[in-house]
Design an enzyme around this catalytic site. Structure first.
Site, PDB file in Angstrom:
ATOM      1  N   LYS A 134      52.997  27.393  35.610  1.00  0.00           N
ATOM      2  CA  LYS A 134      52.423  28.741  35.709  1.00  0.00           C
ATOM      3  C   LYS A 134      50.906  28.623  35.653  1.00  0.00           C
ATOM      4  O   LYS A 134      50.379  27.811  34.899  1.00  0.00           O
ATOM      5  CB  LYS A 134      52.838  29.598  34.507  1.00  0.00           C
ATOM      6  CG  LYS A 134      54.291  29.959  34.441  1.00  0.00           C
ATOM      7  CD  LYS A 134      54.489  30.841  33.208  1.00  0.00           C
ATOM      8  CE  LYS A 134      55.947  31.085  32.924  1.00  0.00           C
ATOM      9  NZ  LYS A 134      56.152  31.818  31.675  1.00  0.00           N
ATOM     10  N   HIS A 174      56.667  37.257  20.099  1.00  0.00           N
ATOM     11  CA  HIS A 174      56.698  35.849  19.695  1.00  0.00           C
ATOM     12  C   HIS A 174      56.556  35.736  18.170  1.00  0.00           C
ATOM     13  O   HIS A 174      57.251  34.959  17.528  1.00  0.00           O
ATOM     14  CB  HIS A 174      55.542  35.068  20.334  1.00  0.00           C
ATOM     15  CG  HIS A 174      55.581  34.983  21.832  1.00  0.00           C
ATOM     16  ND1 HIS A 174      54.522  35.338  22.636  1.00  0.00           N
ATOM     17  CD2 HIS A 174      56.555  34.579  22.687  1.00  0.00           C
ATOM     18  CE1 HIS A 174      54.827  35.140  23.911  1.00  0.00           C
ATOM     19  NE2 HIS A 174      56.065  34.692  23.980  1.00  0.00           N
ATOM     20  N   SER A 197      54.590  38.328  28.260  1.00  0.00           N
ATOM     21  CA  SER A 197      53.138  38.141  28.355  1.00  0.00           C
ATOM     22  C   SER A 197      52.609  38.681  29.677  1.00  0.00           C
ATOM     23  O   SER A 197      51.510  39.235  29.742  1.00  0.00           O
ATOM     24  CB  SER A 197      52.785  36.664  28.198  1.00  0.00           C
ATOM     25  OG  SER A 197      53.191  36.217  26.927  1.00  0.00           O
ATOM     26  N   ARG A 201      66.215  37.813  24.391  1.00  0.00           N
ATOM     27  CA  ARG A 201      65.876  39.227  24.495  1.00  0.00           C
ATOM     28  C   ARG A 201      66.990  39.988  25.220  1.00  0.00           C
ATOM     29  O   ARG A 201      67.998  40.307  24.646  1.00  0.00           O
ATOM     30  CB  ARG A 201      64.515  39.381  25.188  1.00  0.00           C
ATOM     31  CG  ARG A 201      63.361  38.850  24.335  1.00  0.00           C
ATOM     32  CD  ARG A 201      62.099  38.662  25.129  1.00  0.00           C
ATOM     33  NE  ARG A 201      62.317  37.742  26.229  1.00  0.00           N
ATOM     34  CZ  ARG A 201      61.482  37.533  27.225  1.00  0.00           C
ATOM     35  NH1 ARG A 201      60.363  38.197  27.270  1.00  0.00           N
ATOM     36  NH2 ARG A 201      61.746  36.655  28.161  1.00  0.00           N
TER      37      ARG A 201
HETATM   38  N1  COA Z   1      58.927  38.102  22.799  1.00  0.00           N
HETATM   39  C1  COA Z   1      58.107  38.411  23.812  1.00  0.00           C
HETATM   40  N2  COA Z   1      58.015  37.684  24.917  1.00  0.00           N
HETATM   41  C2  COA Z   1      58.761  36.582  25.010  1.00  0.00           C
HETATM   42  C3  COA Z   1      59.628  36.182  23.994  1.00  0.00           C
HETATM   43  C4  COA Z   1      59.697  37.005  22.851  1.00  0.00           C
HETATM   44  N3  COA Z   1      60.510  36.734  21.853  1.00  0.00           N
HETATM   45  N4  COA Z   1      60.243  35.043  24.373  1.00  0.00           N
HETATM   46  C5  COA Z   1      59.782  34.742  25.595  1.00  0.00           C
HETATM   47  N5  COA Z   1      58.892  35.658  25.977  1.00  0.00           N
HETATM   48  C6  COA Z   1      58.209  35.747  27.261  1.00  0.00           C
HETATM   49  C7  COA Z   1      57.060  34.816  27.397  1.00  0.00           C
HETATM   50  O1  COA Z   1      55.879  35.425  26.960  1.00  0.00           O
HETATM   51  C8  COA Z   1      57.066  34.580  28.865  1.00  0.00           C
HETATM   52  O2  COA Z   1      56.478  35.663  29.527  1.00  0.00           O
HETATM   53  P1  COA Z   1      55.737  35.457  30.903  1.00  0.00           P
HETATM   54  O3  COA Z   1      56.602  34.588  31.748  1.00  0.00           O
HETATM   55  O4  COA Z   1      55.625  36.849  31.366  1.00  0.00           O
HETATM   56  O5  COA Z   1      54.449  34.836  30.540  1.00  0.00           O
HETATM   57  C9  COA Z   1      58.513  34.626  29.273  1.00  0.00           C
HETATM   58  O6  COA Z   1      59.138  35.370  28.289  1.00  0.00           O
HETATM   59  C10 COA Z   1      59.147  33.302  29.404  1.00  0.00           C
HETATM   60  O7  COA Z   1      58.958  32.634  28.193  1.00  0.00           O
HETATM   61  P2  COA Z   1      59.477  31.196  27.934  1.00  0.00           P
HETATM   62  O8  COA Z   1      60.878  31.077  28.353  1.00  0.00           O
HETATM   63  O9  COA Z   1      59.096  30.826  26.566  1.00  0.00           O
HETATM   64  O10 COA Z   1      58.720  30.372  29.015  1.00  0.00           O
HETATM   65  P3  COA Z   1      57.407  29.674  28.968  1.00  0.00           P
HETATM   66  O11 COA Z   1      57.098  29.440  30.375  1.00  0.00           O
HETATM   67  O12 COA Z   1      56.405  30.375  28.154  1.00  0.00           O
HETATM   68  O13 COA Z   1      57.762  28.294  28.229  1.00  0.00           O
HETATM   69  C11 COA Z   1      58.836  26.145  27.969  1.00  0.00           C
HETATM   70  C12 COA Z   1      58.839  27.507  28.641  1.00  0.00           C
HETATM   71  C13 COA Z   1      57.441  25.647  27.659  1.00  0.00           C
HETATM   72  C14 COA Z   1      59.591  26.200  26.670  1.00  0.00           C
HETATM   73  C15 COA Z   1      59.543  25.240  28.930  1.00  0.00           C
HETATM   74  O14 COA Z   1      59.055  25.455  30.221  1.00  0.00           O
HETATM   75  C16 COA Z   1      59.336  23.821  28.571  1.00  0.00           C
HETATM   76  O15 COA Z   1      59.941  23.345  27.664  1.00  0.00           O
HETATM   77  N6  COA Z   1      58.448  23.148  29.307  1.00  0.00           N
HETATM   78  C17 COA Z   1      58.100  21.765  29.067  1.00  0.00           C
HETATM   79  C18 COA Z   1      58.623  20.891  30.174  1.00  0.00           C
HETATM   80  C19 COA Z   1      60.068  20.618  29.982  1.00  0.00           C
HETATM   81  O16 COA Z   1      60.494  20.050  29.010  1.00  0.00           O
HETATM   82  N7  COA Z   1      60.833  21.035  30.983  1.00  0.00           N
HETATM   83  C20 COA Z   1      62.243  20.828  30.995  1.00  0.00           C
HETATM   84  C21 COA Z   1      62.971  21.918  30.246  1.00  0.00           C
HETATM   85  S1  COA Z   1      64.711  21.681  30.376  1.00  0.00           S
END
Ligand code: COA
Length: 161
Positions: free
Chosen positions: A41, A17, A128, A90
């Site tokens: 989650k 990140h 994560s 990724r």
């Molecule tokens: N390096 C390392 N890990 C990464 C990464 C990177 N560059 N980018 C993403 N990841 C990992 C995260 O740690 C996460 O791991 P985990 O699932 O094992 O914990 C996984 O990849 C997914 O990450 P991400 O896609 O960022 O999901 P998230 O659940 O952390 O966040 C939101 C997603 C918050 C951006 C999205 O759910 C959101 O916008 N929610 C708000 C509600 C909303 O608007 N919903 C409608 C969306 S259309």
């Protein structure tokens, strides 16, 4: 001023990140590290703990600001006047999910553009969930998470240093 948001659960924040944030901070004037309250989650760290670890991990970069949010990410983007949403792309497996997320967010807010950054090789398969699992089983994750995160994770999982 070009403001971008980088949203996620950050449970916990990893060097993957931070790599994306560093890259984004070279392109935009301000990057808001936006910590989601809940995304369906179950998190190991509370919202306050996740924000605290994010703040400690990016304190060296004055262009990054940590904020928490709940609700739709597009509404938060509007609130903070961000027109760009940063995502890290990724492996190929990320692509379909990322595309649907970007298209839905565009549908919800036409002004918001999604910009992808490619992480460094070593972080391509980092998540994560993987970090939590490896630390819980006593593996070495130095190089993948900041020191403060490793300490907090070990404390949370009651693992001796
Ligand atoms: N390096 C390392 N890990 C990464 C990464 C990177 N560059 N980018 C993403 N990841 C990992 C995260 O740690 C996460 O791991 P985990 O699932 O094992 O914990 C996984 O990849 C997914 O990450 P991400 O896609 O960022 O999901 P998230 O659940 O952390 O966040 C939101 C997603 C918050 C951006 C999205 O759910 C959101 O916008 N929610 C708000 C509600 C909303 O608007 N919903 C409608 C969306 S259309």
């Amino acid at each position: 001023m070009k403001v971008a948001i980088y949203a996620g659960t950050f449970d916990p924040i990893t060097n993957g990140h931070i790599d994306i944030l560093t890259k984004a901070s070279k392109v935009f004037d301000k990057v808001i590290l936006s910590v989601a309250k809940s995304t369906g989650k179950e998190t190991i760290f509370s919202l306050e703990e996740r924000c605290g670890l994010c703040e400690k991990s990016v304190a060296h970069n004055k262009k990054i600001e940590v904020m928490k949010f709940s609700g739709l990410v597009v509404d938060f983007a509007k609130k903070v006047n961000a027109l760009i949403m940063i995502r890290g792309l990724r492996a190929v497996s990320d692509f379909e999910y990322e595309l649907s997320l970007a298209l839905m967010n565009k549908n919800l807010c036409d002004d918001l553009e999604t910009v992808f950054f490619v992480p460094e090789n070593k972080y391509l398969y980092l998540s994560s969930t993987m970090i939590r699992e490896v630390v819980a089983l006593g593996g070495d994750v130095s190089g993948f998470i900041p020191e403060c995160v490793e300490k907090a994770l070990k404390k949370k999982l009651k693992i001796e240093d």
